[in-house]
Design a protein around this motif. Structure first.
Motif, mmCIF file in Angstrom:
data_model
loop_
_atom_site.group_PDB
_atom_site.id
_atom_site.type_symbol
_atom_site.label_atom_id
_atom_site.label_comp_id
_atom_site.label_asym_id
_atom_site.label_seq_id
_atom_site.Cartn_x
_atom_site.Cartn_y
_atom_site.Cartn_z
ATOM 1 N N SER A 1 -6.624 6.383 -1.753
ATOM 2 C CA SER A 1 -7.450 5.210 -2.027
ATOM 3 C C SER A 1 -7.855 5.167 -3.496
ATOM 4 O O SER A 1 -7.865 4.090 -4.117
ATOM 5 C CB SER A 1 -8.704 5.221 -1.140
ATOM 6 O OG SER A 1 -8.341 5.106 0.231
ATOM 7 N N ALA B 1 -4.860 4.082 -5.522
ATOM 8 C CA ALA B 1 -4.655 2.633 -5.414
ATOM 9 C C ALA B 1 -5.659 1.876 -6.271
ATOM 10 O O ALA B 1 -5.319 0.855 -6.890
ATOM 11 C CB ALA B 1 -4.768 2.204 -3.954
ATOM 12 N N LYS B 2 -6.880 2.377 -6.344
ATOM 13 C CA LYS B 2 -7.922 1.702 -7.120
ATOM 14 C C LYS B 2 -7.605 1.716 -8.609
ATOM 15 O O LYS B 2 -7.699 0.679 -9.281
ATOM 16 C CB LYS B 2 -9.271 2.377 -6.857
ATOM 17 C CG LYS B 2 -10.446 1.713 -7.551
ATOM 18 C CD LYS B 2 -11.749 2.375 -7.140
ATOM 19 C CE LYS B 2 -12.943 1.668 -7.770
ATOM 20 N NZ LYS B 2 -14.235 2.257 -7.335
ATOM 21 N N VAL C 1 -3.034 3.764 3.375
ATOM 22 C CA VAL C 1 -4.068 2.994 2.685
ATOM 23 C C VAL C 1 -3.463 1.685 2.215
ATOM 24 O O VAL C 1 -2.270 1.600 1.903
ATOM 25 C CB VAL C 1 -4.665 3.759 1.478
ATOM 26 C CG1 VAL C 1 -5.348 5.037 1.924
ATOM 27 C CG2 VAL C 1 -3.622 4.031 0.417
ATOM 28 N N LEU D 1 -14.512 2.439 -13.696
ATOM 29 C CA LEU D 1 -14.466 2.449 -12.232
ATOM 30 C C LEU D 1 -15.866 2.334 -11.650
ATOM 31 O O LEU D 1 -16.117 2.708 -10.561
ATOM 32 C CB LEU D 1 -13.766 3.725 -11.744
ATOM 33 C CG LEU D 1 -12.335 3.902 -12.255
ATOM 34 C CD1 LEU D 1 -11.799 5.273 -11.890
ATOM 35 C CD2 LEU D 1 -11.415 2.825 -11.672
ATOM 36 N N ALA E 1 -3.082 -1.558 -0.389
ATOM 37 C CA ALA E 1 -3.137 -1.775 -1.833
ATOM 38 C C ALA E 1 -4.435 -2.493 -2.175
ATOM 39 O O ALA E 1 -4.941 -3.307 -1.396
ATOM 40 C CB ALA E 1 -1.942 -2.596 -2.295
ATOM 41 N N GLU E 2 -4.988 -2.179 -3.340
ATOM 42 C CA GLU E 2 -6.162 -2.896 -3.829
ATOM 43 C C GLU E 2 -5.745 -4.287 -4.307
ATOM 44 O O GLU E 2 -4.680 -4.462 -4.900
ATOM 45 C CB GLU E 2 -6.790 -2.127 -4.990
ATOM 46 C CG GLU E 2 -7.425 -0.812 -4.592
ATOM 47 C CD GLU E 2 -8.885 -0.968 -4.188
ATOM 48 O OE1 GLU E 2 -9.547 -1.903 -4.684
ATOM 49 O OE2 GLU E 2 -9.351 -0.139 -3.381
ATOM 50 N N ARG E 3 -6.578 -5.270 -4.061
ATOM 51 C CA ARG E 3 -6.287 -6.622 -4.551
ATOM 52 C C ARG E 3 -6.388 -6.636 -6.069
ATOM 53 O O ARG E 3 -7.285 -6.031 -6.651
ATOM 54 C CB ARG E 3 -7.263 -7.630 -3.957
ATOM 55 C CG ARG E 3 -7.081 -7.832 -2.458
ATOM 56 C CD ARG E 3 -8.064 -8.855 -1.962
ATOM 57 N NE ARG E 3 -7.823 -10.146 -2.593
ATOM 58 C CZ ARG E 3 -7.402 -11.223 -1.950
ATOM 59 N NH1 ARG E 3 -7.132 -11.144 -0.658
ATOM 60 N NH2 ARG E 3 -7.224 -12.363 -2.568
ATOM 61 N N ALA E 4 -5.460 -7.331 -6.720
ATOM 62 C CA ALA E 4 -5.464 -7.411 -8.177
ATOM 63 C C ALA E 4 -4.723 -8.666 -8.618
ATOM 64 O O ALA E 4 -3.792 -9.119 -7.946
ATOM 65 C CB ALA E 4 -4.797 -6.175 -8.779
ATOM 66 N N ALA F 1 -4.599 -0.486 -9.484
ATOM 67 C CA ALA F 1 -4.897 -1.919 -9.458
ATOM 68 C C ALA F 1 -5.457 -2.387 -10.800
ATOM 69 O O ALA F 1 -5.196 -3.515 -11.231
ATOM 70 C CB ALA F 1 -5.887 -2.221 -8.335
ATOM 71 N N GLY G 1 0.799 -1.211 0.000
ATOM 72 C CA GLY G 1 0.000 0.000 0.000
ATOM 73 C C GLY G 1 0.835 1.266 0.000
ATOM 74 O O GLY G 1 2.004 1.273 -0.402
ATOM 75 N N SER H 1 -3.543 -5.088 -13.635
ATOM 76 C CA SER H 1 -4.286 -6.311 -13.961
ATOM 77 C C SER H 1 -4.349 -6.563 -15.461
ATOM 78 O O SER H 1 -4.949 -7.551 -15.893
ATOM 79 C CB SER H 1 -5.715 -6.218 -13.399
ATOM 80 O OG SER H 1 -6.479 -5.256 -14.107
#
Length: 308
Positions: free
Chosen positions: A285, A288-289, A236, A308, A238-241, A292, A223, A296
């Protein structure tokens, strides 16, 4: 408008062939170019200031900018060649071999810098353009000329191998960081900038003491953190990816942070210097979104707002 200042180049990305040998496909890229593209796709008003060739690759770059709603009014066109970056991917991580001598981007000088209009409210600097001369001196001079009344954001994206004189590189970079309102660094960048301090938080605080009001530090899968003007920290995850590769991840993160701050009316010098924790956390945030989504899929392919 957020004016992104720095390199636009061609990433030569390997792709497998039936024979088992790699071929290379020309993709528009460059750290600052990627940030501008991402901002345009997020529907923020954005332009790119860069030296861009009149050759076929330069035409490709200009077309890609227009397709992503990035203003091309500040491109400095010339007949010099386009910088090429041949990419090697190992486990999703990229290493590069650059061909940059005498190129349109590298050879941009102060005498060809355009005048900018009052609608430019923020300046973003970064990438290899801060290491390679003469363009590095040109962008430093542009910051000196135009940064006093505009929000200044810098992502140094440290590349010491590009600078034959590391002392000159470090001195110029530190002067630019001192004039910034917000700086984004990776944890590796931060360790290089502040080698005399131990630990990420101590290094970030030392960087903040040099001048920037806000310091952001990305830590990959761990993050990001942000130091506020009063020294407090927000964090924050990290977003999962499902990571394909990390090309353009940091550039997209930068765009996401600036896009959200701009949307909230906070991309001004005064606003950044009084930024509060909830606003910064919201911006981190969002960064990060969008990052991610970029990791991917293959290459630097930032998301559009409707994704988004």
């Amino acid at each position: 408008m957020i004016l992104c200042c720095g390199e636009a180049l061609i990433d030569m990305i390997p792709t497998g062939r039936a024979s088992g040998q790699d071929a290379f496909v020309a993709h528009s890229g460059g750290a600052v170019f990627n940030t501008a593209i991402a901002l345009g796709r997020l529907r923020r008003k954005v332009g790119l200031l860069s030296g861009v060739s009149n050759d076929l690759f330069g035409t490709q770059l200009a077309t890609a900018l227009g397709d992503s709603h990035v203003a091309v009014d500040y491109l400095v066109r010339s007949d010099r060649p386009t910088t090429l970056a041949f990419v090697k991917l190992e486990n999703g991580h990229a290493s590069y071999a650059f061909y940059d001598e005498n190129t349109a981007g590298r050879m941009i000088t102060t005498d060809v810098l355009p005048k900018i209009t009052p609608d430019v409210g923020a300046l973003f600097f970064g990438g290899i353009s801060l290491a390679c001369e003469p363009c590095a001196d040109t962008y430093a001079a542009f910051l000196d000329r135009e940064g006093a009344e505009r929000a200044v954001v810098v992502d140094p994206n440290i590349r010491p191998g590009f600078a034959p004189d590391e002392g000159r590189y470090r001195a110029r970079l530190m002067a630019m960081l001192a004039r910034a309102d917000m700086v984004k660094v990776s944890d590796e960048d931060l360790a290089w900038i502040m080698p005399d301090h131990a630990g990420l938080q101590a290094q970030a605080a030392a960087l903040q003491a040099c001048g920037p009001a806000v310091v952001l530090v990305t830590r990959g899968a761990d993050g990001a953190i942000g130091l506020l003007p009063d020294g407090d920290m927000v964090e924050v995850a990290a977003e999962r990816a499902d990571v394909i590769d990390t090309v353009g991840a940091g550039d997209t993160f930068n765009a996401g942070v600036m896009a959200r701050l701009d949307e909230m009316g906070l991309m001004t010098k005064a606003a950044l210097r009084r930024l509060g924790p909830e606003d910064l956390k919201q911006a981190l945030s969002f960064g990060a979104k969008v990052a991610a989504i970029t990791v991917s899929r293959a290459g630097a392919n930032p998301p559009w707002l409707d994704e988004l």
